[in-house]
Design a protein around this motif. Structure first.
Motif, PDB file in Angstrom:
ATOM      1  N   SER A  63       0.837  -1.200   0.000  1.00  0.00           N
ATOM      2  CA  SER A  63       0.000   0.000   0.000  1.00  0.00           C
ATOM      3  C   SER A  63       0.872   1.251   0.000  1.00  0.00           C
ATOM      4  N   ARG A  64       1.970   1.201   0.728  1.00  0.00           N
ATOM      5  CA  ARG A  64       2.901   2.330   0.724  1.00  0.00           C
ATOM      6  C   ARG A  64       3.523   2.505  -0.663  1.00  0.00           C
ATOM      7  N   TRP A  65       3.840   1.379  -1.314  1.00  0.00           N
ATOM      8  CA  TRP A  65       4.372   1.448  -2.680  1.00  0.00           C
ATOM      9  C   TRP A  65       3.345   2.055  -3.632  1.00  0.00           C
ATOM     10  N   ALA A  66       2.084   1.660  -3.478  1.00  0.00           N
ATOM     11  CA  ALA A  66       1.027   2.182  -4.341  1.00  0.00           C
ATOM     12  C   ALA A  66       0.834   3.676  -4.133  1.00  0.00           C
ATOM     13  N   ILE A  67       0.829   4.114  -2.871  1.00  0.00           N
ATOM     14  CA  ILE A  67       0.642   5.539  -2.578  1.00  0.00           C
ATOM     15  C   ILE A  67       1.803   6.355  -3.142  1.00  0.00           C
ATOM     16  N   ASN A  71       1.525   9.337  -5.840  1.00  0.00           N
ATOM     17  CA  ASN A  71       2.140  10.644  -5.592  1.00  0.00           C
ATOM     18  C   ASN A  71       3.286  10.936  -6.563  1.00  0.00           C
ATOM     19  N   HIS A  72       3.372  10.162  -7.622  1.00  0.00           N
ATOM     20  CA  HIS A  72       4.408  10.350  -8.645  1.00  0.00           C
ATOM     21  C   HIS A  72       5.817  10.241  -8.067  1.00  0.00           C
ATOM     22  N   GLY A  73       6.016   9.228  -7.207  1.00  0.00           N
ATOM     23  CA  GLY A  73       7.362   8.937  -6.727  1.00  0.00           C
ATOM     24  C   GLY A  73       7.717   9.472  -5.364  1.00  0.00           C
ATOM     25  N   GLU A  74       6.721   9.870  -4.553  1.00  0.00           N
ATOM     26  CA  GLU A  74       7.022  10.468  -3.246  1.00  0.00           C
ATOM     27  C   GLU A  74       6.081   9.932  -2.176  1.00  0.00           C
ATOM     28  N   LEU A  75       6.607   9.769  -0.966  1.00  0.00           N
ATOM     29  CA  LEU A  75       5.795   9.345   0.173  1.00  0.00           C
ATOM     30  C   LEU A  75       6.417   9.878   1.456  1.00  0.00           C
ATOM     31  N   LYS A  82      11.931  11.032  -9.735  1.00  0.00           N
ATOM     32  CA  LYS A  82      11.511  12.347 -10.192  1.00  0.00           C
ATOM     33  C   LYS A  82      10.075  12.274 -10.707  1.00  0.00           C
ATOM     34  N   ARG A  83       9.310  13.314 -10.477  1.00  0.00           N
ATOM     35  CA  ARG A  83       7.913  13.323 -10.895  1.00  0.00           C
ATOM     36  C   ARG A  83       7.785  13.091 -12.397  1.00  0.00           C
ATOM     37  N   GLU A  84       8.633  13.748 -13.167  1.00  0.00           N
ATOM     38  CA  GLU A  84       8.550  13.602 -14.621  1.00  0.00           C
ATOM     39  C   GLU A  84       8.904  12.186 -15.060  1.00  0.00           C
ATOM     40  N   THR A  85       9.808  11.525 -14.319  1.00  0.00           N
ATOM     41  CA  THR A  85      10.162  10.148 -14.642  1.00  0.00           C
ATOM     42  C   THR A  85       8.991   9.220 -14.380  1.00  0.00           C
ATOM     43  N   ALA A  86       8.320   9.412 -13.243  1.00  0.00           N
ATOM     44  CA  ALA A  86       7.161   8.590 -12.911  1.00  0.00           C
ATOM     45  C   ALA A  86       6.066   8.736 -13.961  1.00  0.00           C
ATOM     46  N   ALA A 132      -5.559   3.986 -10.155  1.00  0.00           N
ATOM     47  CA  ALA A 132      -6.417   4.919 -10.884  1.00  0.00           C
ATOM     48  C   ALA A 132      -5.921   6.305 -10.469  1.00  0.00           C
ATOM     49  N   PRO A 133      -4.806   6.764 -11.043  1.00  0.00           N
ATOM     50  CA  PRO A 133      -4.122   7.968 -10.548  1.00  0.00           C
ATOM     51  C   PRO A 133      -4.961   9.230 -10.555  1.00  0.00           C
ATOM     52  N   ASP A 134      -5.845   9.375 -11.527  1.00  0.00           N
ATOM     53  CA  ASP A 134      -6.670  10.578 -11.586  1.00  0.00           C
ATOM     54  C   ASP A 134      -7.754  10.575 -10.521  1.00  0.00           C
ATOM     55  N   ASP A 135      -8.007   9.403  -9.929  1.00  0.00           N
ATOM     56  CA  ASP A 135      -9.012   9.270  -8.874  1.00  0.00           C
ATOM     57  C   ASP A 135      -8.376   9.077  -7.501  1.00  0.00           C
ATOM     58  N   SER A 136      -7.039   9.048  -7.451  1.00  0.00           N
ATOM     59  CA  SER A 136      -6.309   8.803  -6.198  1.00  0.00           C
ATOM     60  C   SER A 136      -6.741   7.492  -5.548  1.00  0.00           C
ATOM     61  N   VAL A 137      -6.882   6.465  -6.382  1.00  0.00           N
ATOM     62  CA  VAL A 137      -7.323   5.153  -5.919  1.00  0.00           C
ATOM     63  C   VAL A 137      -6.296   4.104  -6.330  1.00  0.00           C
ATOM     64  N   ALA A 138      -6.041   3.159  -5.436  1.00  0.00           N
ATOM     65  CA  ALA A 138      -5.161   2.035  -5.743  1.00  0.00           C
ATOM     66  C   ALA A 138      -5.807   0.757  -5.246  1.00  0.00           C
ATOM     67  N   LEU A 139      -5.600  -0.321  -5.986  1.00  0.00           N
ATOM     68  CA  LEU A 139      -6.108  -1.633  -5.612  1.00  0.00           C
ATOM     69  C   LEU A 139      -4.951  -2.617  -5.596  1.00  0.00           C
ATOM     70  N   ILE A 140      -4.829  -3.364  -4.514  1.00  0.00           N
ATOM     71  CA  ILE A 140      -3.781  -4.364  -4.380  1.00  0.00           C
ATOM     72  C   ILE A 140      -4.422  -5.677  -3.994  1.00  0.00           C
ATOM     73  N   ALA A 141      -4.099  -6.734  -4.706  1.00  0.00           N
ATOM     74  CA  ALA A 141      -4.633  -8.060  -4.385  1.00  0.00           C
ATOM     75  C   ALA A 141      -3.502  -9.072  -4.497  1.00  0.00           C
ATOM     76  N   MET A 142      -3.411  -9.958  -3.512  1.00  0.00           N
ATOM     77  CA  MET A 142      -2.374 -10.984  -3.514  1.00  0.00           C
ATOM     78  C   MET A 142      -2.974 -12.301  -3.035  1.00  0.00           C
ATOM     79  N   THR A 143      -2.486 -13.399  -3.580  1.00  0.00           N
ATOM     80  CA  THR A 143      -2.957 -14.710  -3.151  1.00  0.00           C
ATOM     81  C   THR A 143      -1.814 -15.699  -3.158  1.00  0.00           C
ATOM     82  N   ASN A 144      -1.827 -16.627  -2.213  1.00  0.00           N
ATOM     83  CA  ASN A 144      -0.804 -17.677  -2.205  1.00  0.00           C
ATOM     84  C   ASN A 144      -1.394 -18.963  -2.758  1.00  0.00           C
ATOM     85  N   SER A 145      -2.067 -18.826  -3.901  1.00  0.00           N
ATOM     86  CA  SER A 145      -2.633 -19.969  -4.606  1.00  0.00           C
ATOM     87  C   SER A 145      -2.579 -19.697  -6.095  1.00  0.00           C
TER      88      SER A 145
END
Length: 236
Positions: A63-67, A71-75, A82-86, A132-145
């Motif tokens: 979640s921290r990685w997604a945020i 934020n275009h490379g900042e937390l 760099k913002r332009e690189t992101a 969904a960067p324009d909506d400030s939304v991120a979704l993360i899903a993981m499974t061990n199967s």
């Protein structure tokens, strides 16, 4: 990775080395065998494989990685890119899997919402990150199967996006990509992946050399993460 990304972003439970992962948080990979879901006996962990995979992480760290990417490379005042690189990484440069691909990111449009995403997978593990960067939304899903006849990870991602972005119901004839998740892998794509993998193995000195590397790392018969899942997307 540790110095430039994980530590600055406060991803304290993430590591590329299984021996450094918290053993109390590790999960076991599961696969389908003779119609049953069982713990995988395969542990394909080796250092040569690490640049494209084997990040042991959990939902909080991812979640921290997604945020940071939203934020275009900042937390928390720490900038890893760099913002332009992101922003450049999200720019489409080629079409792949019925989507556009930037630098390690797939992009598509879903009912007017721009989506930026990357999936990962290995023996007994699957992962998905959708921004969904324009909506400030991120979704993360993981499974061990590993995937069975029913793609639960895709279904979860689609339903979560509908809720978070207030999407309209999709018509029955709509394609997978219009659901906001990566489309199912076709036989042609699998064949192409096999060709790439074969070239990769050859570059490492052949299967015998690769197996020699792998055998040195098979200290345990499980794959990590758990609260520490193995994140296998190639853009982290």
């Amino acid at each position: 990775m540790q110095h430039h990304i994980l530590t600055p972003l406060g991803m304290k439970d993430s590591t590329l080395l299984v021996r450094e992962a918290n053993p109390q948080l590790l999960t076991s990979p599961h696969v389908e065998e003779n119609g049953r879901i069982v713990v995988s006996k395969v542990f394909p962990y080796n250092r040569a494989h690490a640049p494209s995979s084997t990040l042991y992480s959990n939902i909080e760290d991812m979640s921290r990685w997604a945020i940071a990417n939203l934020n275009h490379g900042e937390l928390d005042g720490r900038r890893i890119l760099k913002r332009e690189t992101a922003e450049l990484m999200w720019q489409p440069v080629v079409s792949a899997f019925s989507m556009k691909e930037g630098i390690s990111w797939f992009t598509t449009d879903l009912q007017g919402h721009r989506l930026v995403m990357h999936d990962g997978g290995d023996v007994g593990f699957e992962s998905r990150l959708i921004l969904a960067p324009d909506d400030s939304v991120a979704l993360i899903a993981m499974t061990n199967s590993a995937a069975t006849d029913k793609d639960y990870l895709q279904e979860l991602g689609s339903e979560a996006l509908k809720f978070m972005l207030n999407l309209k119901p999709s018509p029955p004839s709509s394609t997978t990509s219009s659901q906001g998740t990566a489309p199912a892998i076709t036989e042609e794509a699998k064949q192409k992946a096999d060709e790439v993998l074969a070239s990769y193995v050859t570059a490492l000195g052949g299967r015998a050399a690769l197996e020699k590397i792998s055998s040195q790392k098979r200290e345990r018969q499980f794959r990590s993460a758990g609260n520490c899942f193995e994140w296998t997307g190639g853009n982290v």
